[in-house]
Structures are given as structure tokens and as C-alpha cells.
Motif scaffolding. Structure first.
Motif, PDB file in Angstrom:
ATOM      1  N   SER A 356       2.516   5.064   0.697  1.00  0.00           N
ATOM      2  CA  SER A 356       3.622   4.124   0.857  1.00  0.00           C
ATOM      3  C   SER A 356       3.039   2.715   0.840  1.00  0.00           C
ATOM      4  O   SER A 356       1.972   2.478   1.412  1.00  0.00           O
ATOM      5  N   ILE A 357       3.741   1.804   0.177  1.00  0.00           N
ATOM      6  CA  ILE A 357       3.264   0.421   0.121  1.00  0.00           C
ATOM      7  C   ILE A 357       3.451  -0.231   1.486  1.00  0.00           C
ATOM      8  O   ILE A 357       4.548  -0.210   2.045  1.00  0.00           O
ATOM      9  N   GLY A 358       2.369  -0.813   2.032  1.00  0.00           N
ATOM     10  CA  GLY A 358       2.443  -1.457   3.342  1.00  0.00           C
ATOM     11  C   GLY A 358       2.466  -2.965   3.244  1.00  0.00           C
ATOM     12  O   GLY A 358       2.740  -3.527   2.172  1.00  0.00           O
ATOM     13  N   THR A 359       2.206  -3.620   4.353  1.00  0.00           N
ATOM     14  CA  THR A 359       2.023  -5.072   4.326  1.00  0.00           C
ATOM     15  C   THR A 359       0.682  -5.361   3.658  1.00  0.00           C
ATOM     16  O   THR A 359      -0.144  -4.460   3.483  1.00  0.00           O
ATOM     17  N   GLN A 360       0.445  -6.621   3.342  1.00  0.00           N
ATOM     18  CA  GLN A 360      -0.806  -6.994   2.680  1.00  0.00           C
ATOM     19  C   GLN A 360      -2.002  -6.514   3.510  1.00  0.00           C
ATOM     20  O   GLN A 360      -2.932  -5.892   2.990  1.00  0.00           O
ATOM     21  N   SER A 361      -1.940  -6.781   4.798  1.00  0.00           N
ATOM     22  CA  SER A 361      -3.074  -6.417   5.649  1.00  0.00           C
ATOM     23  C   SER A 361      -3.225  -4.894   5.770  1.00  0.00           C
ATOM     24  O   SER A 361      -4.344  -4.364   5.742  1.00  0.00           O
ATOM     25  N   GLU A 362      -2.116  -4.173   5.876  1.00  0.00           N
ATOM     26  CA  GLU A 362      -2.178  -2.706   5.923  1.00  0.00           C
ATOM     27  C   GLU A 362      -2.763  -2.149   4.625  1.00  0.00           C
ATOM     28  O   GLU A 362      -3.605  -1.241   4.634  1.00  0.00           O
ATOM     29  N   ASN A 363      -2.314  -2.709   3.511  1.00  0.00           N
ATOM     30  CA  ASN A 363      -2.806  -2.239   2.211  1.00  0.00           C
ATOM     31  C   ASN A 363      -4.320  -2.429   2.097  1.00  0.00           C
ATOM     32  O   ASN A 363      -5.033  -1.541   1.640  1.00  0.00           O
ATOM     33  N   GLU A 364      -4.776  -3.610   2.523  1.00  0.00           N
ATOM     34  CA  GLU A 364      -6.208  -3.916   2.418  1.00  0.00           C
ATOM     35  C   GLU A 364      -7.040  -2.961   3.259  1.00  0.00           C
ATOM     36  O   GLU A 364      -8.033  -2.402   2.796  1.00  0.00           O
ATOM     37  N   THR A 365      -6.627  -2.779   4.512  1.00  0.00           N
ATOM     38  CA  THR A 365      -7.367  -1.864   5.391  1.00  0.00           C
ATOM     39  C   THR A 365      -7.331  -0.434   4.844  1.00  0.00           C
ATOM     40  O   THR A 365      -8.362   0.249   4.795  1.00  0.00           O
ATOM     41  N   ALA A 366      -6.149   0.005   4.444  1.00  0.00           N
ATOM     42  CA  ALA A 366      -5.996   1.384   3.975  1.00  0.00           C
ATOM     43  C   ALA A 366      -6.833   1.626   2.718  1.00  0.00           C
ATOM     44  O   ALA A 366      -7.461   2.682   2.567  1.00  0.00           O
ATOM     45  N   PHE A 367      -6.854   0.642   1.825  1.00  0.00           N
ATOM     46  CA  PHE A 367      -7.645   0.809   0.606  1.00  0.00           C
ATOM     47  C   PHE A 367      -9.144   0.874   0.943  1.00  0.00           C
ATOM     48  O   PHE A 367      -9.884   1.690   0.384  1.00  0.00           O
TER      49      PHE A 367
END
Lengths: 374, 374
Positions: A356-367
Motif C-alpha cells: 500500500s502506498i504510504g506517506t513519503q516517510s513511510e515509503n522511504e523507511t519501508a523501501f
């Protein structure tokens, strides 16, 4: 001795939801957890909806308005008065509308048709009711195989309903206007057009493609169509359980008869009524989703992990080809590091993982977490 | 042509809820409306629950916790840890648990047994599922005729469930400990004890009688029992839709399998979790109910209107004998003056009217209106 349970219930595999944040915190003793598992809006609930909830507090001791008068009026307005309130059924999430459709229009032993990788709630609701699911395989573009669906519907006389999510979850693929129109036209010729088609438009507001069929126009052309919409996605109200169906009054009135009279809670109806007018929030959420989608596509490409194009707020990723691990292995490895993705082996897609697409910060950490588990 | 609808759905008479305040305001152009029609808590929602809702706002974009972990833990604590969480099923109101029980343990053509004047949701849920309701007449004390129920259950082999509300709605009567115990003992001898008994204790917290059977003790003795409880009555949370069932893990796990995974909304669960600890509010509500009940009994007696003794937060009144008008006539006349009572002709009780106990000021106004329509 307990009273006998019908075979179709005894053998039921229940739906497994995206793992909740709190549960992950408890199990792994991690404080910071990122959840990209349930296609929720990472920006939170609609602010207008939250404001409206304040006013609702003092009357929570009252049963909800069973007729959902205000919310239905607001939805009618949302569609520019192009449909009347008797074409609307409000559900405890669109999940409940799926359930009502199966209960109203099939009996045990009947069948529904959908795709192998369509939202699994269709199949679960069918089985709870003793109804068999005939699931066609995905076509080469991870999409519904419409011609195979027609073949099955022609052959199997007990098919009562067809379920199509557009765009589809978990693949993200969508059916184009012309293809869907042809399918519905062909279908209307089978058994007097008595098979009901349920078009699930849960992700409608996120769509960027221009050739996705406009649901209201389809409804005017095909009387046996029911369109589903939800407040759980872009409006950010998944916790309050509100969705709705649009269809012919004859279909809707049957669903109205069999639903629980207080199926939708007051807070949900009040929040949904206000959220429909929160155009800024919808716009902001869509923009954030497009930005997040770009982030994932770019970074996954650089990492050599293939994905399938998506019109939703999620991306289906081929981790087997990209990382050499099954979807479930990647899921488990990331979970231990506090990032919740969604395994999709229950759809037969063992090679894939849904993000699921998250916030910018969530996306960065998750990636970063995903990259590190290689 | 629309797909055929099963006969039992086509002929369904839907549940008619107590008329909502807003609807009455719209229809009759009255500003001040008093609703004593749905056995709601006139003091409003539990203040502790309202406080807890504040904290829940920010996470409404998340799906509810499908496992209802926190709420189940809190209920376990409420019962002094005398039962485990695997004996609990949380429903979208106890109404949903009724529905799940029928869906899990019967198939179309099966039967349930209840009383002619028991909560009508049992019958509606049964019919939606194609299950027949065998309703025994009330006994001379407006109570369940337990011996007649046993006779029917012995005779009819397709009876799967028995529904008993204690105290009963709409009559207010209750079954005493000894009588219910004998009934359950006899029932456990029929067809290997395979018939499930559902004891609906929605009004438990209002009870003042000393000889009402304690539900947890009964559960330990009779494995085929399911006890229903609700947050819609004394906790003042009807708008949020939370109820629960208690039973053997074998029964509960079947219900868990067939429920919608997100059947209960987050706000409802959070509010219910806090409301259980709001002992002051429960006490205050019970005291207010006793005071209001006295007010109605005294004034109805003075007016010469008979009533039946009630253990709930409502009173069933014989308006035919007292005022010479049918329940429906009194209902209609009071409605036009802004007071909503509940007609009960759908239970065959055309002579009666059900009055929910309100606040002191609501009771006074409502009684004045009723007196004036004579």
C-alpha cells in the motif's frame, strides 16, 4: 453435542486481514511499526469528517437512523442529482453490501463468477452462504479474462452474480470502457439478462487512467448492474465502516429488506456525509498517492524488482523475480523489522507482495527495510 | 429481468424501528420531540466512552482490529477472569450475533423456536435465511410458555435454535432461575442436547429482581447456551453498534469464521472498552430508571391505565383497557404532539403500547401528552 454445522461453513477458510499495527507491536516488541498492508489512506481521516464527529457525540445513545436519510441525500447531491435515493443502499462497509447481494440473489448451491485474483471477500461471502465461487484465471495482463467469464456463465446455469473490481485489488489492473461495455452487452443476452453484475469501484477516486468506464453511465445502460463505492479508502474512514451500493430500485429494495435495521453506526454516517464534501482532502490524498506511487516504481525499478501497473493506492510487486524470495518470505522478514506489507498467496500469487502506498516517510523507511532483506 | 429472489426473501416483512426524532421533526414540523420508543438510555452515552473516543479520532483511517483484542480482554476482566477470550464474539450490535447464530447453525427449511412476543429481530433474521419461526403464545403472565416450547421442540425435528430474551422485550417479564434451569435441563435431553439456546440479556443491567438466573453460571452448566449482551442499552452506545455473545469455544469459533472481518467499527470498540469501567454511570442510569419507572407506574395507576411489571427500562401498557384506544391510535395521537412511543401490534399486542423510561422531564411531558389524548 452441538447442533450440526453446514458443510460449507465447516470447511470455510476465514479472511485474513492485513496485520494490525498494535498486534505487530505486541508480538515483536517493536514500538515503531509502519503498516502498508490494507490500502488505507496514509494521510488519515478526512478533517471535515472528524469535525462533524464532534457534533455527533451527544446523541450516541440513540440508535442510528435506519433509513440513512442524511447520508443518502448527500450522496444524491454528490452525483449532481443524477440518481434518486431509492437507488442507494448503505452498508457496514461495502463488504456488507457484497454479503447482502449474495444473500438476496442466491441460495445454497448457486454460483458466483469472479477472477482468481479478485478481492477475496466475494469468495468468502459466497461460501458463508453455501454458494460456490467459479474463479477464472488471470489473463496475461493480470486482468479479468472476460471472454472466459462469459463462457462459464453461458455454461453454468446456476450463476447468479458476477463480481468485478475495477480497478482490481490486489493486482491494480483495470478494465477499459470498451471491453467492459462489450462484456455487459454480451452478458445481457444470456438467460434474459438475469445475472447480476457487481462492479466494485472501491478505488475509483485514485484512478488516473482516462478510459475507465464511468459507473453512473453504465448503470443507466445496464439495469442488472450494482456499483459499489466505499468511504474506507480515499476518505480515510475505514475504521467507521461505511460503503454503499448503487443499483435499480428493484434490486436495492430487496437488499434494504434483508439488511440489519441498524447496520451502519451513527458516527460512520455522519463522518461519511461530511467527507463527501471534503474535496481538498480528496485532491491532496490523490496527489500524495501519485507521488508515492512514483517513488515506489522508481526505486523498485532501480533495485530490479518488477511490478504490475496499478490504478489503485497499492502496487503488486514480483518479489520472486526481483529478490528471489516468495511473497510470504519477504512479508515475514519485513514484519520482524516493523514494516507490514500484504502477502497474497491466498490469491495463488505466491511470487508477489502487495504494497500500500504510504506517506513519503513511510515509503522511504519501508523501501529501505525491503532492500536490506535481500 | 432480474435474477430470481428466494420466496422467503420476497415475502419478508422488514423490521420497523422506533421512529427517529429527526424524521418526526421533518414529517410533523415539530421542533421539540421526545423519543421514548427504543429503550435507549435517556441520560446519554457513558461519559468515559465519550472521553475515549477523543483518542480514537486520529486512527479512523485504519481498519478496525478484526480480532477485537482490547475489547475482549476488557470483557474478560469485567467477568473477573471467569471466562476466556475464546468464549466471546463481538457483533455489530447483538443483532448481528443473532444473525450469525442463525446462519451458522441452520439452513433454509430449518426452524427456530421463540415466543410470539419476543424481540422481533429473531424472526426477521430467521426469515432472511429461509428459516421458519415457531412462536409459542404468551402464558397468562405475558411470559414464555416454557412447557409449550419443550413440546414443540420435541415434536419438530428441524428446530436448531431457541431464542429467549430475559427479561423479555417488549413485555418486560422475566424467567426465574428455577424455571429456566428446569427448561434447560429438559432441553438437554432432547436429540442429544443439540438444540442451541440463545439467552438474550440485553436488559441485564436494569434488572432489580433477585431471582433472575445469573448467565455465567448457566453457561458453565449448559454447553449449548449462548448469552447475548449489549452496549446499546445502559451504556448508552446504541449509535455505535456493539454487542457480544458468550458461549463454548466450539460455537464461538464457528461464528468467528462467518462474520464479516471488520464487522465492528473502531469507535464502537473503543467506546465499549471504556464504558465497561464506567460504574458510576451505570449506577446512575439504573437509579434514574427505577425512579422513572415509579413515576410511570404511579401516574398510569392514577389514570386507570393497567401495565405489566417490567424488569427492563421500558413498560408495556394496556392502553385499550385504560384509554379505550388501540396501541396504534395512542401512538399516532402522541406522535403528532411530538412524543414517540412504540406500537407493538407487530407482536400481536394491538391493545398495548411500549413506553421507554425517559428522563424526569421527558416522562412528565410524555405522560401529560398521553393523558390529554383521552
Amino acid at each position: 453435542m452441538i447442533t450440526p454445522i453446514p458443510e460449507y461453513i465447516r470447511t470455510l477458510q476465514p479472511y485474513i486481514p492485513g496485520k494490525p499495527i498494535e498486534e505487530t507491536q505486541r508480538e515483536f516488541h517493536i514500538k515503531k511499526v509502519i503498516k502498508l498492508a490494507s490500502n488505507e489512506n496514509p494521510l488519515g481521516p478526512s478533517p471535515k469528517a472528524l469535525l462533524a464527529l464532534q457534533k455527533a457525540r451527544s446523541s450516541l445513545h440513540r440508535y442510528p437512523d435506519s433509513s440513512a436519510y442524511q447520508l443518502k441525500q448527500r450522496i444524491v447531491k454528490h452525483f449532481g442529482n443524477s440518481l434518486a435515493a431509492d437507488r442507494l443502499i448503505i452498508g457496514n462497509g461495502s463488504n456488507e453490501v457484497i454479503d447482502l447481494l449474495i444473500r438476496a440473489f442466491s441460495i445454497p448451491g448457486d454460483q458466483i463468477v469472479t477472477s482468481q485474483a479478485a478481492f477475496i471477500a466475494y469468495k468468502v461471502s459466497a461460501q458463508v452462504h453455501g454458494v460456490q465461487t467459479l474463479a477464472v484465471s488471470l489473463d496475461s495482463e493480470m486482468n479479468y479474462d472476460l471472454s472466459e467469464m462469459l463462457t462459464i456463465i453461458k455454461r453454468e446455469e446456476r450463476v447468479r452474480l458476477v463480481f468485478i473490481a475495477n480497478p482490481n485489488n490486489p493486482t491494480g489492473a483495470y478494465l477499459k470502457s470498451g471491453d467492459l461495455f462489450s462484456f455487459l452487452t454480451e452478458l445481457s443476452k444470456i438467460r434474459g439478462g438475469s445475472v447480476i453484475v457487481v462492479l466494485d469501484y472501491a478505488y475509483w477516486e485514485y484512478v488516473t487512467a482516462q478510459d475507465l468506464p464511468e459507473p453512473i453511465a453504465l448503470l443507466k445502460k445496464f439495469p442488472n448492474l450494482v456499483v459499489l463505492r466505499t468511504f474506507s479508502k480515499i476518505y480515510g474512514l475505514a475504521g467507521l465502516r461505511v460503503g454503499y451500493g448503487i443499483g435499480e430500485p428493484e434490486i436495492i429494495s430487496t437488499l434494504e429488506k434483508i439488511r440489519n435495521p441498524f447496520n451502519v453506526n451513527s458516527m460512520g454516517m455522519i463522518a461519511a456525509t461530511s467527507a463527501l464534501g471534503d474535496l481538498d482532502f480528496v485532491k491532496k490524498s490523490k496527489t500524495a498517492n501519485e507521488k508515492g506511487m512514483k517513488f515506489w516504481k522508481k526505486n523498485l525499478s532501480e533495485l530490479g524488482v518488477p511490478y504490475w501497473e496499478s490504478q489503485g493506492n497499492f502496487l503488486l510487486v514480483d518479489v520472486k523475480r526481483g529478490l528471489g524470495l516468495s511473497g510470504n518470505d519477504v512479508y515475514q522478514a519485513c514484519l520482524r523489522k516493523g514494516v507490514i506489507f500484504r502477502p497474497v498467496s491466498n490469491y495463488g500469487l505466491t511470487q508477489a507482495l502487495r504494497i500500500s502506498i504510504g506517506t513519503q516517510s513511510e515509503n522511504e523507511t519501508a523501501f529501505r527495510v525491503m532492500r536490506e532483506i535481500r
